[in-house]
Scaffold this motif. Structure first.
Motif, short mmCIF file in Angstrom:
data_model
loop_
_atom_site.label_atom_id
_atom_site.label_comp_id
_atom_site.label_asym_id
_atom_site.label_seq_id
_atom_site.Cartn_x
_atom_site.Cartn_y
_atom_site.Cartn_z
N ALA A 69 32.33 35.15 48.35
CA ALA A 69 33.14 35.56 49.50
C ALA A 69 33.94 34.38 50.04
O ALA A 69 35.12 34.53 50.41
N ASP A 70 33.31 33.21 50.08
CA ASP A 70 34.02 32.00 50.51
C ASP A 70 35.22 31.72 49.60
O ASP A 70 36.32 31.45 50.07
N GLY A 71 35.00 31.78 48.28
CA GLY A 71 36.08 31.53 47.34
C GLY A 71 37.22 32.52 47.48
O GLY A 71 38.40 32.16 47.39
N PHE B 258 30.65 31.52 37.59
CA PHE B 258 31.95 30.93 37.86
C PHE B 258 33.08 31.80 37.31
O PHE B 258 34.17 31.84 37.88
N ALA B 259 32.82 32.49 36.20
CA ALA B 259 33.86 33.37 35.65
C ALA B 259 34.16 34.52 36.60
O ALA B 259 35.32 34.84 36.87
N VAL B 260 33.11 35.16 37.14
CA VAL B 260 33.30 36.27 38.08
C VAL B 260 33.93 35.77 39.38
O VAL B 260 34.89 36.36 39.90
N ARG B 261 33.42 34.68 39.90
CA ARG B 261 33.94 34.12 41.15
C ARG B 261 35.40 33.72 41.00
O ARG B 261 36.22 33.92 41.88
N SER B 262 35.72 33.16 39.86
CA SER B 262 37.09 32.70 39.64
C SER B 262 38.07 33.86 39.57
O SER B 262 39.18 33.78 40.10
N ARG B 263 37.68 34.95 38.90
CA ARG B 263 38.58 36.11 38.82
C ARG B 263 38.88 36.64 40.22
O ARG B 263 40.02 37.00 40.53
N LEU B 264 37.84 36.69 41.05
CA LEU B 264 38.04 37.16 42.41
C LEU B 264 38.96 36.22 43.18
O LEU B 264 39.88 36.66 43.89
N ALA B 265 38.72 34.92 43.06
CA ALA B 265 39.53 33.95 43.78
C ALA B 265 40.98 33.95 43.31
O ALA B 265 41.92 33.82 44.11
N VAL C 163 34.71 29.76 56.41
CA VAL C 163 33.73 28.93 57.11
C VAL C 163 32.47 29.74 57.42
O VAL C 163 31.34 29.25 57.28
N TYR C 164 32.66 30.97 57.83
CA TYR C 164 31.50 31.83 58.12
C TYR C 164 30.60 31.97 56.90
O TYR C 164 29.37 31.82 56.98
N TRP C 165 31.19 32.23 55.73
CA TRP C 165 30.40 32.40 54.52
C TRP C 165 29.79 31.08 54.05
O TRP C 165 28.68 31.06 53.53
N LEU C 166 30.48 29.98 54.28
CA LEU C 166 29.90 28.68 53.97
C LEU C 166 28.66 28.41 54.83
O LEU C 166 27.68 27.81 54.37
#
Length: 457
Positions: free
Chosen positions: A20-22, A145-152, A195-198
């Motif tokens: 969510a942060d990314g 990282f692959a899933v997070r990156s696609r979202l970002a 920031v909230y998610w961090l």
């Protein structure tokens, strides 16, 4: 995906929070910082100032990174430092909202705001790399990282396209600055959401991983650049980046002022380069596995030479679309080759310190190159021929930089998962990126061998 015992729930929550942060950060990058140069032009600043706003403030981030490792020790933890820096970065957009509503801001104030943005953002980089390595188990990093990156990537591109649509709407009703105010307010809110998610991340104590503070983030041990063949590569990076920046910051004023492109045309060219770069990373990873990282680096480095000169050949939109796609593909090859060749050769416990040195050299080169380009533009005037001079000098400088690369000893390195943090979108390069050092962990799955583009924290 099993993590074992009582830490499983915490790990899952952390992974969701980081994704969510990314995503929130990516949206901020797309709709916010990328448009600073365009905003400078919209409030009546010169083309030279617009180019400086997009480049010179980054040096503040490079300098802040040199101080960040000590700051982490002073503030008590990586998470606190990251939350502090991210909050400052979110607040940096608020003066821009006010300026857009008022319809004016001085060049000095805009440069100061941009410097605060980059200083706060880049200063968290080393701490975030240490922190995320402790939070994400090595055996799931490849997929995660692959899933997070696609979202970002999607949110970065989405934010950028929404920003372009808002500017087109604002232009159609004669209220472009109102559109900028909405964009910068959105960027601020997205960073506060990040920031909230961090803040939702919870510390994990795992027997398979040492505490973050013991992972060399604050080590002062000298880095043997010669032994890891990083010395000449770092010099090559600085020289090449400097030559790129002779022209890079001035593509936006060239398009919006000299060529009189509309905002949708401007957005379209940058989007093409970013998408081409993102898609081609997987292909270049396969190429490197077959032919070696050295070949990949050379293809990318040589390919970058004529890219700025392409803007001299023709200014037709169709030709520039082709040039931007080619730019994205070649920048993907160069960055992947360089990151693998440079950071994989450095011992794991020294990578954080080396990342700090790398980023400082990179931002210093951006500053120097932009200063040279600005000086040339000042001396020759902001005519079309002046821009041609910048584009030509940039290509010649890139060619000369290849001599440094030819002198470097490039040893074979493995082709593994590499996360890339997208820091900003750029006209001539698709995006400005930094590596995620946790993705170089030897313990992760090697079966994929793929490359992901990772959004920054």
């Amino acid at each position: 995906m099993r993590f074992g015992n009582t830490s499983e729930a915490k790990i899952r929550k952390n992974l969701r929070a980081s994704a969510a942060d990314g995503a929130a950060f990516g949206g901020m990058v797309g709709i916010g910082e990328t448009y600073l140069a365009a905003f400078a032009l919209a409030v009546g600043m010169t083309e030279l100032t617009a180019g400086m706003v997009a480049s010179l403030p980054m040096l503040a981030g490079g300098v802040m990174q040199l101080l960040s490792l000590r700051a982490v020790r002073w503030i008590g933890s990586e998470q606190r430092w990251i939350l502090f820096g991210a909050s400052i970065q979110a607040c940096a957009f608020l003066p821009l909202v006010y300026a857009a509503l008022q319809g004016e801001i001085s060049s000095a104030r805009l440069l100061l705001v941009a410097s605060i943005y980059w200083g706060a953002g880049l200063a968290t980089g080393p701490a975030w790399n240490v922190w995320i390595e402790n939070l994400v188990p090595s055996r799931v990093r490849t997929r995660y990282f692959a899933v997070r990156s696609r979202l970002a990537q999607l949110t970065t591109l989405g934010g950028f396209l929404i920003g372009g649509a808002l500017l087109a709407w604002g232009q159609s009703i004669g209220q472009v600055l109102w559109a900028f105010s909405i964009m910068f307010l959105s960027a601020s809110l997205l960073r506060f959401w990040s920031v909230y998610w961090l803040s939702r991340h919870q510390p994990i104590e795992r027997p398979d991983h040492p505490p973050a503070s013991s992972m060399g983030a604050t080590s002062s041990e000298p880095i043997p650049l010669v032994r890891v063949h990083g010395g000449l590569l770092l010099v090559f990076l600085a020289v090449l980046q400097g030559m790129v920046q002779v022209s890079g910051p001035f593509f936006t004023p060239f398009m919006l002022k000299e060529l009189q492109f509309s905002y949708p045309q401007f957005v379209g060219l940058i989007s093409l380069s970013f998408v081409a770069k993102s898609i081609s990373l997987a292909y270049w990873a396969s190429f490197a596995k077959r032919f070696g990282v050295k070949s990949l680096l050379w293809i990318g480095a040589v390919g970058l030479v004529p890219l700025s000169a392409c803007w001299i050949v023709s200014q037709s939109y169709a030709w520039l679309m082709f040039a931007q796609v080619l730019s994205g593909v070649l920048w993907a090859a160069y960055e992947l080759g360089f990151f693998l060749m440079f950071f994989e050769a450095i011992p794991k416990h020294r990578r954080i310190m080396m990342l700090t040195v790398y980023n400082f050299a990179n931002t210093l080169a951006i500053f120097a190159g932009a200063a040279i380009g600005g000086w040339l533009l000042t001396m020759t005037g902001t005519t079309r021929e002046s821009y041609y001079l910048l584009f030509g000098v940039s290509s010649v400088g890139r060619l000369l930089a290849l001599g440094i690369l030819a002198s470097a000893t490039l040893r074979p390195v493995p082709v593994i998962q590499l996360g890339i943090r997208v820091l900003s979108l750029r006209v001539g390069a698709g995006s400005l990126d930094a590596p995620v050092l946790a993705s170089l962990d030897e313990g992760q799955d090697e079966a994929d061998g793929l490359v992901s583009a990772e959004s920054a924290a």
